[in-house]
Design a protein around this motif. Structure first.
Motif, PDB file in Angstrom:
ATOM      1  N   LEU B 144      29.507 -57.274 -91.918  1.00 19.40           N
ATOM      2  CA  LEU B 144      30.175 -58.556 -92.112  1.00 19.40           C
ATOM      3  C   LEU B 144      31.508 -58.596 -91.373  1.00 19.40           C
ATOM      4  O   LEU B 144      31.861 -59.616 -90.778  1.00 19.40           O
ATOM      5  CB  LEU B 144      30.385 -58.811 -93.608  1.00 19.40           C
ATOM      6  CG  LEU B 144      29.106 -59.037 -94.414  1.00 19.40           C
ATOM      7  CD1 LEU B 144      29.416 -59.047 -95.908  1.00 19.40           C
ATOM      8  CD2 LEU B 144      28.420 -60.346 -93.999  1.00 19.40           C
ATOM      9  N   LEU B 145      32.231 -57.499 -91.398  1.00 12.77           N
ATOM     10  CA  LEU B 145      33.520 -57.479 -90.721  1.00 12.77           C
ATOM     11  C   LEU B 145      33.344 -57.633 -89.210  1.00 12.77           C
ATOM     12  O   LEU B 145      34.147 -58.272 -88.537  1.00 12.77           O
ATOM     13  CB  LEU B 145      34.288 -56.200 -91.059  1.00 12.77           C
ATOM     14  CG  LEU B 145      34.838 -56.151 -92.494  1.00 12.77           C
ATOM     15  CD1 LEU B 145      35.455 -54.804 -92.797  1.00 12.77           C
ATOM     16  CD2 LEU B 145      35.853 -57.278 -92.721  1.00 12.77           C
ATOM     17  N   ARG B 146      32.260 -57.047 -88.694  1.00 12.06           N
ATOM     18  CA  ARG B 146      31.989 -57.216 -87.254  1.00 12.06           C
ATOM     19  C   ARG B 146      31.717 -58.679 -86.936  1.00 12.06           C
ATOM     20  O   ARG B 146      32.232 -59.218 -85.953  1.00 12.06           O
ATOM     21  CB  ARG B 146      30.802 -56.343 -86.826  1.00 12.06           C
ATOM     22  CG  ARG B 146      31.163 -54.870 -86.633  1.00 12.06           C
ATOM     23  CD  ARG B 146      30.116 -54.142 -85.775  1.00 12.06           C
ATOM     24  NE  ARG B 146      28.767 -54.225 -86.330  1.00 12.06           N
ATOM     25  CZ  ARG B 146      28.277 -53.365 -87.232  1.00 12.06           C
ATOM     26  NH1 ARG B 146      29.030 -52.380 -87.687  1.00 12.06           N
ATOM     27  NH2 ARG B 146      27.044 -53.483 -87.684  1.00 12.06           N
ATOM     28  N   VAL B 147      30.920 -59.327 -87.787  1.00  8.23           N
ATOM     29  CA  VAL B 147      30.629 -60.747 -87.574  1.00  8.23           C
ATOM     30  C   VAL B 147      31.915 -61.563 -87.644  1.00  8.23           C
ATOM     31  O   VAL B 147      32.194 -62.404 -86.781  1.00  8.23           O
ATOM     32  CB  VAL B 147      29.618 -61.261 -88.621  1.00  8.23           C
ATOM     33  CG1 VAL B 147      29.410 -62.767 -88.471  1.00  8.23           C
ATOM     34  CG2 VAL B 147      28.291 -60.531 -88.477  1.00  8.23           C
ATOM     35  N   LEU B 148      32.710 -61.294 -88.659  1.00  7.60           N
ATOM     36  CA  LEU B 148      33.949 -62.055 -88.840  1.00  7.60           C
ATOM     37  C   LEU B 148      34.914 -61.815 -87.687  1.00  7.60           C
ATOM     38  O   LEU B 148      35.711 -62.687 -87.348  1.00  7.60           O
ATOM     39  CB  LEU B 148      34.608 -61.674 -90.177  1.00  7.60           C
ATOM     40  CG  LEU B 148      33.892 -62.209 -91.427  1.00  7.60           C
ATOM     41  CD1 LEU B 148      34.403 -61.511 -92.675  1.00  7.60           C
ATOM     42  CD2 LEU B 148      34.070 -63.720 -91.545  1.00  7.60           C
ATOM     43  N   ASP B 149      34.833 -60.632 -87.081  1.00  4.16           N
ATOM     44  CA  ASP B 149      35.715 -60.330 -85.948  1.00  4.16           C
ATOM     45  C   ASP B 149      35.139 -60.852 -84.636  1.00  4.16           C
ATOM     46  O   ASP B 149      35.672 -60.568 -83.570  1.00  4.16           O
ATOM     47  CB  ASP B 149      35.963 -58.824 -85.849  1.00  4.16           C
ATOM     48  CG  ASP B 149      36.822 -58.332 -87.014  1.00  4.16           C
ATOM     49  OD1 ASP B 149      37.473 -59.177 -87.644  1.00  4.16           O
ATOM     50  OD2 ASP B 149      36.816 -57.124 -87.292  1.00  4.16           O
ATOM     51  N   GLY B 150      33.988 -61.539 -84.729  1.00  2.00           N
ATOM     52  CA  GLY B 150      33.422 -62.162 -83.552  1.00  2.00           C
ATOM     53  C   GLY B 150      32.577 -61.241 -82.707  1.00  2.00           C
ATOM     54  O   GLY B 150      32.312 -61.520 -81.541  1.00  2.00           O
ATOM     55  N   ASP B 151      32.135 -60.140 -83.276  1.00  4.98           N
ATOM     56  CA  ASP B 151      31.279 -59.218 -82.526  1.00  4.98           C
ATOM     57  C   ASP B 151      29.824 -59.604 -82.781  1.00  4.98           C
ATOM     58  O   ASP B 151      29.331 -59.471 -83.900  1.00  4.98           O
ATOM     59  CB  ASP B 151      31.561 -57.786 -83.001  1.00  4.98           C
ATOM     60  CG  ASP B 151      30.642 -56.774 -82.339  1.00  4.98           C
ATOM     61  OD1 ASP B 151      29.747 -57.183 -81.567  1.00  4.98           O
ATOM     62  OD2 ASP B 151      30.820 -55.569 -82.602  1.00  4.98           O
ATOM     63  N   SER B 153      27.101 -58.226 -82.116  1.00  5.27           N
ATOM     64  CA  SER B 153      26.189 -57.151 -82.523  1.00  5.27           C
ATOM     65  C   SER B 153      26.204 -56.975 -84.047  1.00  5.27           C
ATOM     66  O   SER B 153      25.333 -56.345 -84.619  1.00  5.27           O
ATOM     67  CB  SER B 153      26.587 -55.831 -81.862  1.00  5.27           C
ATOM     68  OG  SER B 153      27.806 -55.361 -82.425  1.00  5.27           O
ATOM     69  N   GLY B 154      27.242 -57.550 -84.675  1.00  3.56           N
ATOM     70  CA  GLY B 154      27.308 -57.463 -86.124  1.00  3.56           C
ATOM     71  C   GLY B 154      26.283 -58.359 -86.794  1.00  3.56           C
ATOM     72  O   GLY B 154      25.886 -58.122 -87.921  1.00  3.56           O
ATOM     73  N   ASP B 155      25.850 -59.392 -86.078  1.00  2.52           N
ATOM     74  CA  ASP B 155      24.900 -60.313 -86.695  1.00  2.52           C
ATOM     75  C   ASP B 155      23.498 -59.728 -86.636  1.00  2.52           C
ATOM     76  O   ASP B 155      23.159 -58.998 -85.727  1.00  2.52           O
ATOM     77  CB  ASP B 155      24.937 -61.662 -85.953  1.00  2.52           C
ATOM     78  CG  ASP B 155      24.792 -62.808 -86.936  1.00  2.52           C
ATOM     79  OD1 ASP B 155      24.302 -62.548 -88.050  1.00  2.52           O
ATOM     80  OD2 ASP B 155      25.169 -63.932 -86.576  1.00  2.52           O
ATOM     81  N   ARG B 156      22.715 -60.060 -87.635  1.00  3.83           N
ATOM     82  CA  ARG B 156      21.370 -59.515 -87.690  1.00  3.83           C
ATOM     83  C   ARG B 156      20.487 -60.114 -86.615  1.00  3.83           C
ATOM     84  O   ARG B 156      20.574 -61.297 -86.343  1.00  3.83           O
ATOM     85  CB  ARG B 156      20.751 -59.789 -89.061  1.00  3.83           C
ATOM     86  CG  ARG B 156      21.141 -58.743 -90.076  1.00  3.83           C
ATOM     87  CD  ARG B 156      20.360 -58.921 -91.368  1.00  3.83           C
ATOM     88  NE  ARG B 156      21.007 -59.904 -92.226  1.00  3.83           N
ATOM     89  CZ  ARG B 156      21.274 -59.716 -93.521  1.00  3.83           C
ATOM     90  NH1 ARG B 156      20.945 -58.601 -94.083  1.00  3.83           N
ATOM     91  NH2 ARG B 156      21.852 -60.636 -94.233  1.00  3.83           N
TER      92      ARG B 156
END
Lengths: 188, 156, 413
Positions: B144-151, B153-156
């Motif tokens: 989730l933190l990766r997604v929130l940081d705009g990465d 690859s964090g999204d499924r």
């Protein structure tokens, strides 16, 4: 260890006296004595904080301390039976150079801890108690106290007094435990 | 002792003054323990031991609660705040847990909690999220933190 | 000197030596033989009647022979939990230890020290993350998986995780994140489970290198708010036996891919409950695997007394789920005092056992052989009682097992 000066039998007598007093304060009244009194009191054995146990605790205390704290006499903070210690497990800091709310000199109070409630018999209120451990020196070794009102197994850390709560302190070496009042738990 | 010391010529008025001073000193002593109730009591009893009073937590061990409302920006994050073990395992029913989370958001992330788009948790929503425990809370948090940081690859 | 013939050397010493005291005192026996310097005994071979008692003041765990009370040897540990893991197959003992560079402060180092069971000497160590959990009961904090290759350590910082060590290759494998779940129980050669804060289990399966391969989260299997199980479970083959505060037995079968939960049953009947009998103690359960006998420490008391020492040991047949025996607990404090006066038996013991408050027993363990021994430890008396585990006959006391005794183990088969 400077204990070599004391004769062996004397040390063991001390140890026995301590163990016996602890036993008296902790369990004798509730288990053995009531057990011997027989079936008439069997029902009463299920009640926590029996008067008998307070009497025996008082009689095993060397000197009753002056009243202190919130609302009238509350007993001796260096006694295991003191109301705030209803779920404490460890050495009482009030016997270790600290107090029931402060760590002994040169130790560090762990900020992370577990929090429960104890009922103060003097005013009938449920107080929120934070059992912060004092850390960074070896075991205090005095006034070992284990009471378990509301204690839960270690897989429920926020409710477990078996855990060494020095876990996040600079040194995780456990020294003693405090019982700090955070407030009065009140139904909203 | 008191008799001898005071017997010299202390007047009743002097005693009254002394008594008044003593009372004043007592009144200025430690304040009475305050009443704690509702969601705040639940926070104190079930969260504060590790997250601390100011929500600061412990370094490398207990995450800070400051600004934790950012998880609400994505649906999985909104679910995460309920499914994270500290929430999901609290000995509270779903309505009480919803009230606790809403109180925490106001307390530790007031900017987001007062924003117009803020939607408080409701019991039914908590029930839904809580029914699906997280097998790996740490991994979910990192994702989730990766997604929130705009990465991406964090999204499924 | 260098070239002096040996015979001359011997002769010259013989001349220098005083004459033997022949006929000086016919009453006096020959002098004692001289002792060799520097001898270190090996440890006696592992045997089922050896019992190990940890001590958190002495920072050690020591082995005792329950047949004669001898101390056999010990392992020094650092600060915190002392709970060694014994590998019969590899002849090794693994001890997770914590050290500070200045004793009680400084830099923390956690290691798993590998001891040779034949010598009790440290052979190697594996440095692990300085996070291992310290819980006073010392139970389920580390475990050796079933084929003895991987060791799992529960961490608490207060974030929870698990460290995996490969004891065969003597190296750290890594750390597995397990937020919300704590304590470790072996469940196969590559598998362990943990208990989570909602009353469920987290089962983790490792690959051949010891890394996480799969994890399963079960539904809750006990009522965590109303009647939680203690974490002090015992294992019989594929079955882990948990008991709740109110005496309900919750069995977990770990033979399959997913843990299976048996229908709970109670250690207590109505009469027992009416008389306020309940479980209690530090290690309140023991199981003899071959006979299927479950030993449970019991006392009479109220709620929140799940750690109060037991006054009796109740014995159950796990097949019939019935109590088959009750073993009374003699006064271990009386025994300790009698031993201190130099008269461990006789009239004084008889008297002391009746006069001194009986501290009961905090922890029990049972050996796994065909002639099993049951051990009961009183922490306040520093004494272990030994019974014949089948007949319940009291055999002897082991006194002076420590100052602040902790974990009680009968590890060898």
């Amino acid at each position: 260890m400077s204990r070599s000066e004391t004769p062996s039998w004397e040390r063991h007598l001390d140890r026995w006296a301590e163990a016996a007093a602890r036993q008296l304060a902790r369990g004798l009244s509730r288990r053995s004595l009531l057990g011997r009194l027989g079936a008439t009191l069997a029902g009463a054995a299920a009640l926590p904080l029996l008067p008998v146990s307070r009497v025996s605790a008082a009689s095993s205390d060397p000197a009753p301390a002056a009243p202190e704290g919130l609302d009238g006499p509350e007993g001796d903070p260096s006694s295991c039976q003191y109301w705030r210690h209803c779920a404490i497990d460890g050495f009482l800091c009030s016997c270790c150079g600290g107090s029931h709310t402060a760590c002994p000199p040169g130790t560090v109070m762990s900020p992370v801890t577990w929090i429960g409630t104890c009922r103060n018999p003097a005013d009938g209120r449920q107080y929120v108690i934070s059992y912060n451990d004092c850390c960074g020196k070896h075991l205090c070794g005095r006034c070992l106290c284990n009471r378990n009102e509301g204690d839960r197994p270690a897989y429920l850390p926020p409710k477990s007094n078996d855990i060494n709560w020095c876990a996040s302190a600079p040194s995780t070496v456990y020294h003693c435990s405090t019982a700090i009042v955070l407030g009065v738990a009140t139904e909203s | 002792m008191a008799r001898r010391a005071g017997g010299g010529g202390r007047t009743p008025a002097a005693w009254a003054v002394a008594a008044a001073l003593l009372l004043a000193a007592a009144a200025a002593g430690p304040a009475a323990a305050e009443a704690i109730s509702g969601p705040r009591l639940d926070y104190v009893l079930h969260c504060m031991g590790c997250h601390l009073e100011d929500g600061g937590g412990a370094p490398e061990s207990v995450p800070t609660l400051e600004g934790f409302g950012r998880f609400l920006q994505i649906p999985d994050g909104r679910a995460y705040l309920v499914r994270v073990p500290g929430s999901a395992h609290a000995p509270l029913d779903d309505a009480a847990l919803a009230a606790l989370l809403n109180w925490m958001l106001v307390r530790f992330d007031p900017t987001r909690a007062r924003a117009p788009e803020f939607r408080p948790y409701e019991a039914a929503e908590v029930t839904r999220y809580r029914a699906v425990p997280l097998a790996d809370a740490d991994a979910e948090r990192r994702r989730l933190l990766r997604v929130l940081d705009g990465d991406p690859s964090g999204d499924r | 000197m260098r070239r002096m013939p040996a015979a001359i050397l011997v002769l010259s010493f013989a001349v220098l030596l005083p004459p033997p005291p022949s006929g000086a005192d016919p009453e006096r026996p020959e002098p004692l033989p001289a002792d060799a310097l520097g001898v270190i005994l090996p440890a006696p071979p592992p045997a089922p009647h050896q019992v190990w008692v940890a001590d958190f003041v002495l920072e050690r765990t020591a082995g005792f022979d329950a047949n004669d009370g001898r101390l056999l040897g010990m392992l020094s540990a650092g600060v915190g939990t002392i709970a060694p893991l014994f590998s019969q197959a590899r002849g090794e003992i693994y001890l997770p230890e914590t050290y500070y560079s200045r004793g009680s402060r400084g830099t923390r180092t956690d290691v798993v020290t590998i001891y040779d069971a034949a010598t009790l000497a440290p052979e190697a160590e594996v440095v692990v993350p300085p996070k291992r959990a310290d819980v006073v009961h010392a139970m389920a904090l580390s475990t050796l998986l079933d084929d003895g290759r991987f060791l799992a350590i529960a961490n608490f910082t207060p974030a929870t995780s698990v460290t995996i060590v490969d004891v065969e290759e003597r190296r750290l494998v890594g750390e597995i994140a397990t937020a919300g779940c704590h304590l470790v129980y072996a469940a196969g050669p590559r598998r362990f489970f943990m208990i989570c804060g909602d009353g469920s289990l987290l089962q983790v399966t490792l690959d051949e290198a010891g890394h996480e391969q799969a994890r399963i989260r079960t539904p809750p299997f006990f009522a965590i708010l109303e009647d939680p199980v203690t974490e002090k479970a015992v294992r019989r083959g594929d079955e882990w036996i948990f008991v709740s505060f109110d005496g309900l037995v919750h069995s977990v079968d770990v033979a399959g891919e997913t843990p299976r939960f048996a229908e709970p049953w109670s250690l207590l009947d109505e009469a027992d409950r009416g008389a306020s009998w309940r479980i209690g103690g530090v290690q309140h359960l023991a199981v003899h695997e071959a006979s299927g006998r479950l030993y449970s420490l019991m006392h009479r008391g109220g709620p929140d007394e799940h750690k109060v020492p037991g006054t009796e040991i109740w014995v159950y047949d796990l097949e019939t789920r019935r109590r088959v025996q009750t073993i009374g607990i003699r006064n271990l404090l009386g025994a300790f005092l009698a031993q201190q006066t130099g008269t461990p038996g006789g009239a004084l013991l008889w008297l002391l056992e009746r006069v001194v408050p009986n501290p009961g027993v905090d922890s029990i363990a049972v050996s796994q052989d065909a002639d099993p021994r049951l051990f009961g430890l009183s922490r306040s008396a520093g004494t272990v009682a030994v019974w014949d585990a089948r007949s319940g006959e009291f055999l002897r006391y082991l006194e002076n097992v420590g100052i602040a005794p902790g974990a009680l183990q009968a590890p060898w088969r």
